[in-house]
Scaffold this motif. Structure first.
Motif, PDB file in Angstrom:
ATOM      1  N   TYR A 192      20.701  -0.849  -8.774  1.00  0.00           N
ATOM      2  CA  TYR A 192      19.744  -0.166 -10.034  1.00  0.00           C
ATOM      3  C   TYR A 192      20.359   1.132  -9.608  1.00  0.00           C
ATOM      4  O   TYR A 192      20.049   1.988  -8.788  1.00  0.00           O
TER       5      TYR A 192
ATOM      6  N   HIS B 236      21.211  -6.760  -7.526  1.00  0.00           N
ATOM      7  CA  HIS B 236      22.075  -6.252  -6.605  1.00  0.00           C
ATOM      8  C   HIS B 236      21.840  -4.809  -6.420  1.00  0.00           C
ATOM      9  O   HIS B 236      21.753  -4.341  -5.114  1.00  0.00           O
TER      10      HIS B 236
ATOM     11  N   LYS C 114      20.991   1.653 -15.099  1.00  0.00           N
ATOM     12  CA  LYS C 114      21.587   0.229 -15.157  1.00  0.00           C
ATOM     13  C   LYS C 114      21.242  -0.732 -14.041  1.00  0.00           C
ATOM     14  O   LYS C 114      20.957  -0.430 -13.073  1.00  0.00           O
ATOM     15  N   THR C 115      21.198  -1.852 -14.357  1.00  0.00           N
ATOM     16  CA  THR C 115      20.851  -2.953 -13.324  1.00  0.00           C
ATOM     17  C   THR C 115      22.107  -3.837 -13.090  1.00  0.00           C
ATOM     18  O   THR C 115      22.527  -4.514 -14.194  1.00  0.00           O
ATOM     19  N   GLU C 116      22.805  -4.030 -11.936  1.00  0.00           N
ATOM     20  CA  GLU C 116      23.687  -5.015 -11.501  1.00  0.00           C
ATOM     21  C   GLU C 116      22.906  -6.206 -11.036  1.00  0.00           C
ATOM     22  O   GLU C 116      22.107  -5.992 -10.116  1.00  0.00           O
TER      23      GLU C 116
ATOM     24  N   THR D 266      25.300 -12.142  -8.207  1.00  0.00           N
ATOM     25  CA  THR D 266      25.961 -13.481  -8.819  1.00  0.00           C
ATOM     26  C   THR D 266      26.001 -14.358  -7.726  1.00  0.00           C
ATOM     27  O   THR D 266      25.191 -14.295  -6.663  1.00  0.00           O
TER      28      THR D 266
END
Length: 629
Positions: free
Chosen positions: A171, A169, A179-181, A184
């Motif tokens: 980065y 979603h 961080k990487t999301e 969902t």
């Protein structure tokens, strides 16, 4: 003209010193004064470098910048101009439209930044350590029409950031590292990733890249299906297309988009996964979802597709409902009624389509109901709370196009999506914006936020290519049967295997014939066998011979021999295939693979021509359809 009393002024600036004025004033500032005696025709250039650096590196950095900055700026300027003007072309003869094409492509070239070793798209001109997959996908809806290399690079970047085939979603840098999301199941990026991947293959025919992306596509479909419930509707916590809020229920936007992506998946799997035994079941799932969308979410009193939160009807009218006609998942009658409701309720005159009405998501009751974090939806008529977003206008124009209201769609685009139109609108400036303030009773009406927004350029190109006549369904690229009128020939670069030169000539609304490198082909749908042609010409006028209008299977070749028409198509085993022909005479018969098992229904149009709908069940390989007159 300063009188020496303002909060920033200090007489020591005359010596160009860097002053910390925090001890003298309430805020720390700095200012500079430059002096040079200029004779006539002399010039002075001031370079101000703003950045961050460790103290010990400043001298070295500045020495390097003083040597290379001019060359770098010139090279960057050349890069943007070359991308916008020289590499590809798009002209209609309408200066207002054509200027905005160049502006849009310039934004697509310029809005990028360095992020952990890669140059990646960024939504607006600001250096910040952030990447959103949604920015990339939305922009490439338009970029894929002329720049498949860019789209391949972007899709592969998304694949690089994926984990266990789940796409990212976002980065970004936070605290101590990048961080990487990950998305969902209810994240709409899954759906847009399938859309852009399918569009990439339709325009590139690049099977190698499609096979690399396929595990991610399969995973995105599986994640998306977790939100598909027993009533054949997609459920989400977010209202409409937003990424805020937490009150689950069936959603129009997500359902319409999911129908399209299940059908795109069928197309993709028919190329790289023909033995997939779930394809027929998925086709039936999409059909049930089409039915459920209108039987359960269509509100006949408001003439609009609505949402629910649990069992509660959400009477807000959201711009996301326009996606349903834009991607052809509801019938023409309801499309017309929905568009009319949007015109009456969502349209801010001369500015565009609001994200939602009523704009009450800032109120305590709505904050509590949707579980917003304070006023994260924005004040009334701003941001998602009723603001006019650029892509809202694109969906409205594409929805008008879907029901044949071409002149109205083109006028709307010129007024709300071109640089001149936006500049002439209330509080307008020359800008491809993110969103605009939409309170018509305010002096701020039309005020623009983020004036050089990446998606806006992509959506303008997507919309204009469609309105000039370049269309596509899930299975094929095609020419529209009817096109808007322009002052001169339309000339454009168009992706199909590689970049083609496409020209649309003539007068009238209907396309008369299409010629590939001198060879006339009786089809509005572009056959795959023509991927080697470099020059494609469409001529307007009244058609004199039969032609293929649409088909929901891949069209490989088509030819007319006397009074016999032959087309070779492919899809997957047991696929429900529908082919539409137009001819001046009523056909006698239709057959598939020399067997007489095709159903044909013919109707006479108001212009005297015949429309023939031919249906059959696809085999495992290629199917040869024959129509005789």
């Amino acid at each position: 003209t300063d009188d020496g009393k303002s909060v920033w002024f200090d007489s020591s600036f005359a010596t160009m010193s860097f002053v910390d004025s925090a001890t003298k004033h309430t805020r720390a500032v700095s200012a500079f004064e430059y002096e040079k005696q200029l004779n006539p025709n002399d010039e002075m250039t001031v370079v101000l470098v703003i950045g961050s650096s460790a103290n010990g590196e400043v001298k070295e950095r500045l020495a390097t910048l003083s040597q290379v900055w001019r060359d770098e700026i010139a090279a960057y300027d050349d890069f943007v101009r070359n991308y916008a003007v020289d590499e590809t072309r798009f002209t209609t003869g309408d200066l207002q439209l054509d200027q905005t094409v160049l502006w849009s492509k310039g934004i697509l070239a310029a809005n990028a930044h360095y992020l952990n070793g890669k140059i990646v798209p960024m939504p607006c001109p600001a250096e910040y350590n952030f990447f959103f997959t949604h920015d990339l996908l939305m922009t490439n809806l338009g970029a894929v029409l002329y720049d498949i290399k860019r789209v391949k690079k972007d899709l592969m970047y998304v694949a690089l950031l994926a984990r266990d085939s789940i796409i990212p979603h976002a980065y970004y840098w936070k605290d101590d590292g990048f961080k990487t999301e990950f998305c969902t199941p209810s994240n709409w990026n899954h759906l847009w990733f399938i859309e852009v991947s399918a569009r990439y293959f339709r325009h590139s025919l690049d099977t190698t890249t499609l096979r690399v992306l396929y595990p991610l596509i399969v995973k995105s479909l599986a994640e998306m299906k977790k939100q598909l419930r027993h009533d054949n509707l997609m459920y989400a916590h977010r209202p409409d297309w937003w990424d805020i809020g937490w009150n689950e229920g069936p959603r129009t936007y997500m359902t319409a988009l999911a129908i399209r992506q299940i059908e795109n998946y069928l197309y993709i799997a028919s190329i790289v996964d023909k033995q997939n035994r779930s394809l027929k079941d998925l086709e039936q799932t999409a059909a049930r979802m089409r039915t459920a969308l209108v039987t359960k979410l269509w509100n006949d009193s408001l003439k609009f597709l609505l949402n629910y939160n649990g069992n509660d009807l959400d009477t807000h009218q959201y711009m996301g409902s326009l996606l349903a006609p834009a991607v052809h998942v509801i019938d023409e009658k309801r499309s017309s009624e929905l568009i009319e409701t949007a015109r009456k309720e969502l349209l801010a005159p001369r500015v565009g389509i609001r994200a939602a009405v009523p704009a009450d998501f800032h109120t305590d009751s709505m904050i509590s109901y949707f579980k917003f974090f304070g006023k994260e939806a924005g004040d009334a008529y701003t941001y998602i709370n009723g603001g006019v977003w650029f892509h809202n206008n694109a969906w409205y124009a594409l929805a008008l196009h879907s029901i044949g209201r071409l002149d109205e769609a083109m006028e709307f685009v010129k007024q709300t999506m071109t640089i001149d139109g936006i500049a002439r609108s209330p509080n307008g400036v020359p800008a491809m914006y993110e969103y605009r303030y939409s309170n018509q009773s305010s002096t701020r009406f039309g005020e623009i936020d983020k004036p050089s927004f990446l998606w806006a350029g992509g959506f303008y190109l997507y919309t204009l290519y469609t309105l000039v006549g370049m269309n596509e369904n899930v299975w094929n690229l095609s020419f529209s049967e009817y096109t808007a009128t322009f002052p001169s020939s339309v000339e454009m670069s168009y992706s199909f295997s590689d970049v083609k030169n496409v020209q649309i000539d003539g007068t009238g609304r209907r396309v008369h014939s299409i010629v590939y490198d001198g060879v006339t082909v009786p089809s509005l749908v572009i056959p795959i066998e023509q991927h080697t042609a470099q020059n494609i010409s469409a001529v307007k006028g009244n058609a004199s011979s039969p032609y293929l209008k649409s088909v929901n299977a891949m069209l490989h070749s088509v030819k007319m021999n006397g009074k016999k028409f032959t087309a070779i198509v492919s899809s997957f085993n047991n696929h429900s295939t529908v082919v539409e022909f137009v001819s001046l005479q009523k056909p006698k018969r239709a057959s598939v693979n020399t067997k007489n098992h095709a159903e044909m229904t013919t109707t006479k149009r108001n212009d005297g021509a015949w429309t023939s709908m031919i249906s059959f069940t696809a085999g495992e390989g290629y199917d040869t359809l024959t129509v005789e007159w």
